[in-house]
Design an enzyme around this catalytic site. Structure first.
Site, PDB file in Angstrom:
ATOM      1  CG  HIS B  44      -2.371  -0.705   0.903  1.00  0.00           C
ATOM      2  ND1 HIS B  44      -2.157  -2.075   1.315  1.00  0.00           N
ATOM      3  CD2 HIS B  44      -3.532  -0.483   0.552  1.00  0.00           C
ATOM      4  CE1 HIS B  44      -3.406  -2.738   0.729  1.00  0.00           C
ATOM      5  NE2 HIS B  44      -4.219  -1.547   0.428  1.00  0.00           N
ATOM      6  CE  LYS B 117      -6.677  -8.822  12.404  1.00  0.00           C
ATOM      7  NZ  LYS B 117      -5.462  -9.898  13.140  1.00  0.00           N
TER       8      LYS B 117
END
Lengths: 302, 206
Positions: B44, B117
């Protein structure tokens, strides 16, 4: 030392692929009590993952963690030699178990590929009067490690939350801030732990085990709070006053309604364990360590 | 709003279309089949700052799903774009760590789905709505269970540079289970739970 090395490799395997019976028992109890379908469904998958990992000898979690050792060495055995043996066992276990290589060099950004590096694994050693060498290993997942908090009491905690209750507005903001007075007493400790769990929400794989330490030096408290995670879920705190506050905090955490997987539910934590060290009159640290549901720990007696 | 009573089960095949995504709402269970890529902290940061051209990335990310995951793959694969190897453990990692980058990655690379999550923040939630993307929560720590839904490793990128846990892996999945917890219509189940727990917290710390 060769036999010790092989024992530690086996310990790595056992700790990475199975969870202690007291933790599994606590999760099963939480599952049977659960009333939220989302939490119950999540717990069902968690429990089948535990047995799948055990029967296929695979790691329970892809994050095989930061290895933390607490070792008791009998008099006359070289601590340096034990340390070297742990490091060698770590290298072999990484390939053999296998463990995910997790040691990253801060300067170069390179992964060492064998889970060894500066202060990695973390090894705490004490001398013991016993004849046996005792090796306790915790494989500490990083998701829950990142949720750890240190508080300096007294403090005014600022907690931010969403204020809109009725409607689920897409552009809602955390525009409701409350101020919580955490003073130098057990109620202050309780408020700090609730703050930490509220902020954690479901980010670190609940149901959590929470280690707490109260003390007078930053590293003393951090060390002690992590050490609490080695305690059995069912054990009793040797100090009755601490037992009482452990139970009170556990009850309050589970009233938050965060639940397994953070999607709502009855059980956000399966245990709260508190340790304390003497403090300096000027200091009152409260340190909170989280373990994910996969509280992986084990012991080798050699 | 009661998401529990209206739960649907939906099969998704990659790549996803905007229509696929708009049909999903929080509480839906999905089973994903096709190809997904992994990407976590370093992927990222790299995509956000370096902005590599789509053709520099060996996998087509358009309509793709990024899985926040650092799998264990055996045997250890060193070469770039190699296939082979077996995923033995592959649960999700905490998504919130890439909150500052995700909106931009969704926009720049046409991502339609994020698996992870713990949920993500308001910035990502707004991006899901603006660009047509969905956040899928999967079971934390269920690494062996989820690895059994991954049928193979079709490739890897940045393995040497980022290390195995942080590389971008191209994975073939079949009936990979997840739940829609943030949809493209501005709804977030995580925020709903946070709001509820905040009300309860206020009562307990008075």
């Amino acid at each position: 030392m060769l036999k010790l090395r092989d024992g530690i490799i086996e310990l790595y395997k056992k700790v990475a692929t199975s969870i202690p019976s007291d933790v599994e028992e606590a999760l099963k109890n939480a599952y049977s009590r659960e009333t939220s379908p989302l939490a119950k469904g999540s717990m069902e998958i968690i429990l089948s993952n535990i047995s799948l990992a055990r029967t296929t000898s695979r790691p329970i979690c892809q994050d095989t963690g930061f290895p933390v050792f607490f070792i008791k060495v009998p008099k006359g055995i070289s601590h340096q030699l034990v340390k070297e043996t742990v490091i060698e066992a770590t290298r072999i276990a990484t390939k053999k178990v296998p463990l995910r290589p997790n040691a990253v060099d801060i300067v170069t950004g390179k992964n060492t590929s064998d889970n060894t590096g500066d202060y990695f694994p973390l090894i705490y050693m004490d001398e013991t009067e016993d004849q046996s060498l005792i090796v306790d290993l915790m494989l500490k997942g990083a998701g829950c490690e990142n949720l750890g908090q240190t508080y300096k009491l007294p403090t005014e905690l600022k907690v931010e939350g969403y204020s809109v209750m009725e409607s689920n507005l897409p552009n809602a903001e955390r525009n409701n801030t409350i101020t919580v007075l955490a003073e130098r007493d057990f109620d202050g400790v309780r408020k700090c732990v609730l703050d930490a769990v509220f902020k954690a929400q479901g980010k670190g794989c609940p149901p959590y085990t929470i280690g707490v330490a109260i003390g007078g030096a930053k590293d003393q408290a951090t060390f002690l709070s992590k050490r609490q995670l080695m305690r059995r879920i069912t054990d009793n705190n040797p100090d009755n006053a601490l037992t009482e506050i452990e139970q009170k905090i556990l009850k309050d955490i589970n009233s938050l309604g965060i639940g397994a997987a953070g999607l709502g539910g009855e059980t956000t934590a399966i245990g709260v364990k508190i340790g304390a060290g003497h403090r300096h009159p000027a200091s009152y640290f409260v340190d909170v360590s989280f373990s994910c549901w996969a509280n992986r720990r084990g012991r080798l007696i050699w | 709003m009661n998401t529990r009573d209206t739960r649907n089960t939906i099969n998704l095949n990659t790549p996803l279309t905007k229509e696929d995504v708009l049909n999903l709402k929080i509480g839906d269970m999905v089973f994903i089949s096709g190809r997904i890529v992994t990407g976590r902290d370093r992927v990222h940061k790299f995509l956000f700052h370096e902005r590599p051209d789509k053709k520099e990335i060996p996998f087509d990310l358009e309509g793709g799903i990024i899985y926040h995951c650092g799998p264990i793959i055996t045997p250890s694969l060193k070469g770039e774009e190699v296939g082979g190897g077996k995923v033995i453990a592959a649960g999700p990692t905490t998504s919130m760590r890439v909150e500052m980058y995700e909106a931009d990655v969704i926009k720049s690379y046409g991502i339609r789905g994020i698996i992870g999550k713990g949920g993500m923040g308001d910035k990502t939630l707004a991006a899901l709505k603006e660009y047509g993307c969905v956040y899928l929560h999967t079971i934390s720590g269920a690494a062996a269970y989820l690895a059994d839904r991954i049928k193979g490793v079709a490739g890897g990128w940045k393995i040497e540079e980022f290390g195995e846990p942080e590389a971008m892996w191209l994975l073939d999945v079949e009936d990979f289970p997840a739940m829609v917890t943030m949809d493209a219509h501005g709804n977030s189940l995580h925020r709903e739970i946070e709001r509820l727990s905040f009300e309860r917290l206020k009562e307990m710390v008075k």
